[in-house]
Design a protein around this motif. Sequence first.
Motif, PDB file in Angstrom:
ATOM      1  N   SER A  57       0.822  -1.207   0.000  1.00  0.00           N
ATOM      2  CA  SER A  57       0.000   0.000   0.000  1.00  0.00           C
ATOM      3  C   SER A  57       0.859   1.261   0.000  1.00  0.00           C
ATOM      4  N   PHE A  58       0.219   2.369  -0.297  1.00  0.00           N
ATOM      5  CA  PHE A  58       0.835   3.688  -0.124  1.00  0.00           C
ATOM      6  C   PHE A  58      -0.284   4.690   0.129  1.00  0.00           C
ATOM      7  N   ALA A  59       0.079   5.861   0.648  1.00  0.00           N
ATOM      8  CA  ALA A  59      -0.900   6.895   0.966  1.00  0.00           C
ATOM      9  C   ALA A  59      -0.502   8.203   0.307  1.00  0.00           C
ATOM     10  N   VAL A  60      -1.503   9.022   0.004  1.00  0.00           N
ATOM     11  CA  VAL A  60      -1.259  10.346  -0.568  1.00  0.00           C
ATOM     12  C   VAL A  60      -1.950  11.384   0.311  1.00  0.00           C
ATOM     13  N   TYR A  61      -1.295  12.548   0.464  1.00  0.00           N
ATOM     14  CA  TYR A  61      -1.803  13.599   1.336  1.00  0.00           C
ATOM     15  C   TYR A  61      -1.843  14.920   0.573  1.00  0.00           C
ATOM     16  N   PRO A  62      -2.794  15.812   0.894  1.00  0.00           N
ATOM     17  CA  PRO A  62      -2.899  17.096   0.192  1.00  0.00           C
ATOM     18  C   PRO A  62      -1.946  18.164   0.718  1.00  0.00           C
ATOM     19  N   ILE A  63      -1.112  17.796   1.712  1.00  0.00           N
ATOM     20  CA  ILE A  63      -0.164  18.746   2.297  1.00  0.00           C
ATOM     21  C   ILE A  63       1.244  18.352   1.872  1.00  0.00           C
ATOM     22  N   ILE A  64       2.034  19.328   1.475  1.00  0.00           N
ATOM     23  CA  ILE A  64       3.392  19.062   1.016  1.00  0.00           C
ATOM     24  C   ILE A  64       4.226  18.466   2.154  1.00  0.00           C
ATOM     25  N   GLN A  65       4.901  17.365   1.835  1.00  0.00           N
ATOM     26  CA  GLN A  65       5.789  16.723   2.795  1.00  0.00           C
ATOM     27  C   GLN A  65       7.212  16.715   2.227  1.00  0.00           C
ATOM     28  N   THR A  66       8.187  16.453   3.104  1.00  0.00           N
ATOM     29  CA  THR A  66       9.572  16.423   2.653  1.00  0.00           C
ATOM     30  C   THR A  66       9.772  15.375   1.576  1.00  0.00           C
ATOM     31  N   THR A  67       9.118  14.230   1.756  1.00  0.00           N
ATOM     32  CA  THR A  67       9.196  13.166   0.767  1.00  0.00           C
ATOM     33  C   THR A  67       7.899  12.382   0.792  1.00  0.00           C
ATOM     34  N   GLY A  68       7.569  11.752  -0.290  1.00  0.00           N
ATOM     35  CA  GLY A  68       6.338  10.977  -0.335  1.00  0.00           C
ATOM     36  C   GLY A  68       5.525  11.313  -1.563  1.00  0.00           C
ATOM     37  N   VAL A  69       4.204  11.219  -1.423  1.00  0.00           N
ATOM     38  CA  VAL A  69       3.310  11.440  -2.552  1.00  0.00           C
ATOM     39  C   VAL A  69       2.292  12.514  -2.173  1.00  0.00           C
ATOM     40  N   LEU A  70       2.201  13.562  -2.971  1.00  0.00           N
ATOM     41  CA  LEU A  70       1.323  14.703  -2.722  1.00  0.00           C
ATOM     42  C   LEU A  70       0.043  14.564  -3.543  1.00  0.00           C
ATOM     43  N   LEU A  71      -1.094  14.615  -2.884  1.00  0.00           N
ATOM     44  CA  LEU A  71      -2.388  14.547  -3.564  1.00  0.00           C
ATOM     45  C   LEU A  71      -2.702  15.887  -4.215  1.00  0.00           C
ATOM     46  N   GLN A  72      -2.938  15.874  -5.510  1.00  0.00           N
ATOM     47  CA  GLN A  72      -3.266  17.096  -6.230  1.00  0.00           C
ATOM     48  C   GLN A  72      -4.751  17.190  -6.568  1.00  0.00           C
ATOM     49  N   ASN A  73      -5.374  16.051  -6.864  1.00  0.00           N
ATOM     50  CA  ASN A  73      -6.800  16.056  -7.169  1.00  0.00           C
ATOM     51  C   ASN A  73      -7.380  14.663  -6.936  1.00  0.00           C
ATOM     52  N   PHE A  74      -8.578  14.626  -6.366  1.00  0.00           N
ATOM     53  CA  PHE A  74      -9.302  13.363  -6.202  1.00  0.00           C
ATOM     54  C   PHE A  74     -10.699  13.561  -6.756  1.00  0.00           C
ATOM     55  N   ASP A  75     -11.006  12.865  -7.835  1.00  0.00           N
ATOM     56  CA  ASP A  75     -12.321  12.955  -8.464  1.00  0.00           C
ATOM     57  C   ASP A  75     -13.061  11.638  -8.220  1.00  0.00           C
ATOM     58  N   PRO A  76     -14.059  11.633  -7.319  1.00  0.00           N
ATOM     59  CA  PRO A  76     -14.768  10.384  -7.018  1.00  0.00           C
ATOM     60  C   PRO A  76     -15.709   9.944  -8.132  1.00  0.00           C
ATOM     61  N   GLY A  77     -15.892  10.805  -9.124  1.00  0.00           N
ATOM     62  CA  GLY A  77     -16.777  10.462 -10.225  1.00  0.00           C
ATOM     63  C   GLY A  77     -18.231  10.430  -9.793  1.00  0.00           C
ATOM     64  N   ALA A  78     -19.100  10.165 -10.744  1.00  0.00           N
ATOM     65  CA  ALA A  78     -20.528  10.017 -10.487  1.00  0.00           C
ATOM     66  C   ALA A  78     -20.936   8.603 -10.885  1.00  0.00           C
ATOM     67  N   ILE A  79     -22.088   8.158 -10.401  1.00  0.00           N
ATOM     68  CA  ILE A  79     -22.585   6.830 -10.756  1.00  0.00           C
ATOM     69  C   ILE A  79     -23.641   6.984 -11.844  1.00  0.00           C
ATOM     70  N   PRO A  80     -23.358   6.539 -13.057  1.00  0.00           N
ATOM     71  CA  PRO A  80     -24.379   6.610 -14.103  1.00  0.00           C
ATOM     72  C   PRO A  80     -25.509   5.623 -13.813  1.00  0.00           C
ATOM     73  N   ALA A  81     -26.695   5.946 -14.281  1.00  0.00           N
ATOM     74  CA  ALA A  81     -27.850   5.064 -14.115  1.00  0.00           C
ATOM     75  C   ALA A  81     -28.329   4.588 -15.480  1.00  0.00           C
ATOM     76  N   SER A  82     -28.713   3.317 -15.545  1.00  0.00           N
ATOM     77  CA  SER A  82     -29.287   2.748 -16.766  1.00  0.00           C
ATOM     78  C   SER A  82     -30.754   2.434 -16.502  1.00  0.00           C
ATOM     79  N   PHE A  83     -31.615   2.861 -17.414  1.00  0.00           N
ATOM     80  CA  PHE A  83     -33.054   2.677 -17.251  1.00  0.00           C
ATOM     81  C   PHE A  83     -33.571   1.624 -18.227  1.00  0.00           C
ATOM     82  N   THR A  84     -34.427   0.752 -17.729  1.00  0.00           N
ATOM     83  CA  THR A  84     -35.107  -0.216 -18.572  1.00  0.00           C
ATOM     84  C   THR A  84     -36.582   0.180 -18.617  1.00  0.00           C
ATOM     85  N   ALA A  85     -37.091   0.446 -19.828  1.00  0.00           N
ATOM     86  CA  ALA A  85     -38.471   0.899 -19.971  1.00  0.00           C
ATOM     87  C   ALA A  85     -39.123   0.197 -21.163  1.00  0.00           C
ATOM     88  N   VAL A  86     -40.431   0.120 -21.141  1.00  0.00           N
ATOM     89  CA  VAL A  86     -41.183  -0.481 -22.250  1.00  0.00           C
ATOM     90  C   VAL A  86     -42.211   0.521 -22.745  1.00  0.00           C
TER      91      VAL A  86
END
Length: 293
Positions: free
Chosen positions: A16-45
């Motif tokens: 595993s690894f972790a990302v943070y939105p705060i600058i650290q001396t070393t590691g991985v810096l989070l710049q953007n997190f997009d959780p996306g949306a959930i599309p819906a599919s409809f069944t109709a007659v």
Amino acid sequence: MKPDNVFIKNLRSGESFAVYPIIQTTGVLLQNFDPGAIPASFTAVKGVGQDGQTLQDVAMDPRFITIEAAIIGNQNNTIDDIKKQIDHIINPKDEILIRTLKNGEYREIDGYPDGTVQYSTDYKTSNDVLLSFKIEFQCFDPYFRDKNGDSIKIETWIPKFKLFTFKAGGIKMGVQGPKQIEIINDGDIDTPIEFLFYGPALNPKIILNGDKFIKINKQIVTGDLLYIYSDYENIKVEIQNGGVVTESGYGYIDIDSDFFLLEQGKNIISYSTEGDNIPQTVFIKYKNRYFVI
């Protein structure tokens, strides 16, 4: 708003690894997190001469999550070292756990990388001290869930002791506890439930709101555990002993059983067994599911 941190774990290897939105001396810096949306599919007659259509079903499609971050290196941890670790963890053939922390609340979701890690080739974001990258995930189960969930014990016996008397009843070591409990599902969608019956029990039955039920036509002896998981896509019925599955319970499922989910809002869950068999303990476990973190 960015999460306070994002934890990423390969469920096969455990790395595993972790990302943070705060600058650290070393590691991985989070710049953007997009959780996306959930599309819906409809069944109709559509009927003959009908204006519009008649909706039959709504199904939620997979979610796509995008994480943009940057590797920051120093003399002790070079960019190449961190990059190698990330590349090893983000394997498109492996399932990845994504856990977010925001405002003190953890949310989790599982997904598969939609390809290998995409690294920047621009010298401004790809140099000796900084390397930006992007990872895209496809989450086939599109709901975020609680990290730990809830585990509720239904008391089958209430401790009670009375000194011996010559009155009717004699010594009472305990009295039978309530056989039902109220559960509130605060999530955005119905959620699967785990049931754990610790024997003895004969033909145990779980009932939701006095209507839907799951019944297993089997005697569960003392020392055994009946495990039921109600997820439509991953139903499980197992007899366990000491944490080891000793027998499949599929052949004992009552034909009228309905592997229900915990509904949004208030739920009344009760159980019953036949004869004088009273389980040592009955546990209910579940994780609320959400559209957003």
